[in-house]
Design an enzyme around this catalytic site. Structure first.
Site, PDB file in Angstrom:
ATOM      1  N   HIS A 188      22.724  33.706  -5.226  1.00  0.00           N
ATOM      2  CA  HIS A 188      23.364  34.963  -4.820  1.00  0.00           C
ATOM      3  C   HIS A 188      23.276  35.223  -3.330  1.00  0.00           C
ATOM      4  CE1 HIS A 188      23.474  39.336  -4.019  1.00  0.00           C
ATOM      5  NE2 HIS A 188      24.457  39.325  -4.901  1.00  0.00           N
ATOM      6  N   HIS A 238      24.635  38.333 -16.460  1.00  0.00           N
ATOM      7  CA  HIS A 238      24.704  38.451 -15.006  1.00  0.00           C
ATOM      8  C   HIS A 238      23.596  37.637 -14.353  1.00  0.00           C
ATOM      9  CE1 HIS A 238      23.962  40.780 -11.154  1.00  0.00           C
ATOM     10  NE2 HIS A 238      25.255  40.475 -11.057  1.00  0.00           N
TER      11      HIS A 238
END
Length: 253
Positions: free
Chosen positions: A61, A19
């Site tokens: 992100h 991740h």
């Protein structure tokens, strides 16, 4: 075992995902993070994309640089010449195209964080012929559905929130609409304190030929419990922990 509906998923299940390259190290979504993940044996990476003011696709992100870099500002309002100066723990931000090039054997789960990323991402996947290497997702089911309509079945997609809700309702026998063509459901263990992933949900997804990938799981006991339910993939920030769990269960490939 769930049948493989797209070459992207052609890997022994369950799939370990790094991740953001392993966000626990503090250098999330950088080439250095993904290099470390690759050195540990990971071949599936999760990342996010935003577009700069001049249309470059950045693996990052947040919508702003503020939280994890040494600069400030909204990525969509800055040119790449400015964004490229930012550092995450001393590491530069990569363009997603650079990551595709540096890691030719990796497969990427890509979250389109905003609408302007849609067309540049599809164009990049097509230009680099990366159809078998990228699965596109988004919290917005409408956005990922548009991506699927643009690219067709050669593009692997997961469900957005509305698609996951439809699948959850169907697991309880409610005839909710669910988009055809997705290859996986990527979900949290819980949402607002309500369990999302249970045996009923996994069974429904598998009955539709969908894999279930769960994010973001960092505790070994949670990893074991999910694998006991039969999930097909786990995304983690704690790369060594997930590798240890998979190794103990004989499913690290």
């Amino acid at each position: 075992m769930t049948p493989v509906r797209h070459p992207y998923l052609d890997h022994p299940s369950p799939i370990p995902f790094a991740h953001r390259g392993g966000a626990a190290d503090g250098i999330e979504n950088t080439a250095a993070a993904f290099r470390r993940a690759a050195a540990l044996g990971y071949r599936y990476f999760e990342t996010d994309v935003h577009t700069t003011a001049d249309g470059r696709l950045v693996a990052f992100h947040d919508s702003t640089l503020d939280r994890v870099t040494d600069l400030r500002g909204r990525i969509s309002e800055l040119p790449w010449s400015e964004v490229r100066r930012a550092r995450v723990g001393g590491e530069p931000l990569p363009l997603f195209e650079e990551l595709l090039e540096e890691f030719p054997d990796a497969r990427w789960n890509v979250d389109m964080k905003a609408e302007p990323a849609l067309h540049p991402l599809i164009n990049l996947i097509g230009r680099t012929d990366s159809w078998d290497r990228v699965c596109v997702g988004s919290f917005s089911e409408a956005r990922v559905a548009r991506a699927h309509r643009l690219a067709g079945p050669r593009l692997a997609t997961s469900y957005g929130v509305r698609g996951v809700l439809g699948l959850r309702l169907r697991s309880y026998g409610v005839p909710a609409p669910v988009r055809e063509g997705a290859v996986c459901a990527q979900v949290p263990r819980h949402q607002s304190g309500i369990p999302v992933v249970d045996r009923r949900f996994v069974r429904m997804a598998h009955s539709r030929g969908l894999q279930v990938h769960v994010w973001t799981v960092n505790e070994a006991d949670h990893m074991h419990a999910l694998l006991d339910l039969g999930v097909d993939g786990i995304m983690t920030d704690q790369l060594e922990t997930l590798r240890t769990v998979f190794t103990e269960r004989g499913v690290w490939h």
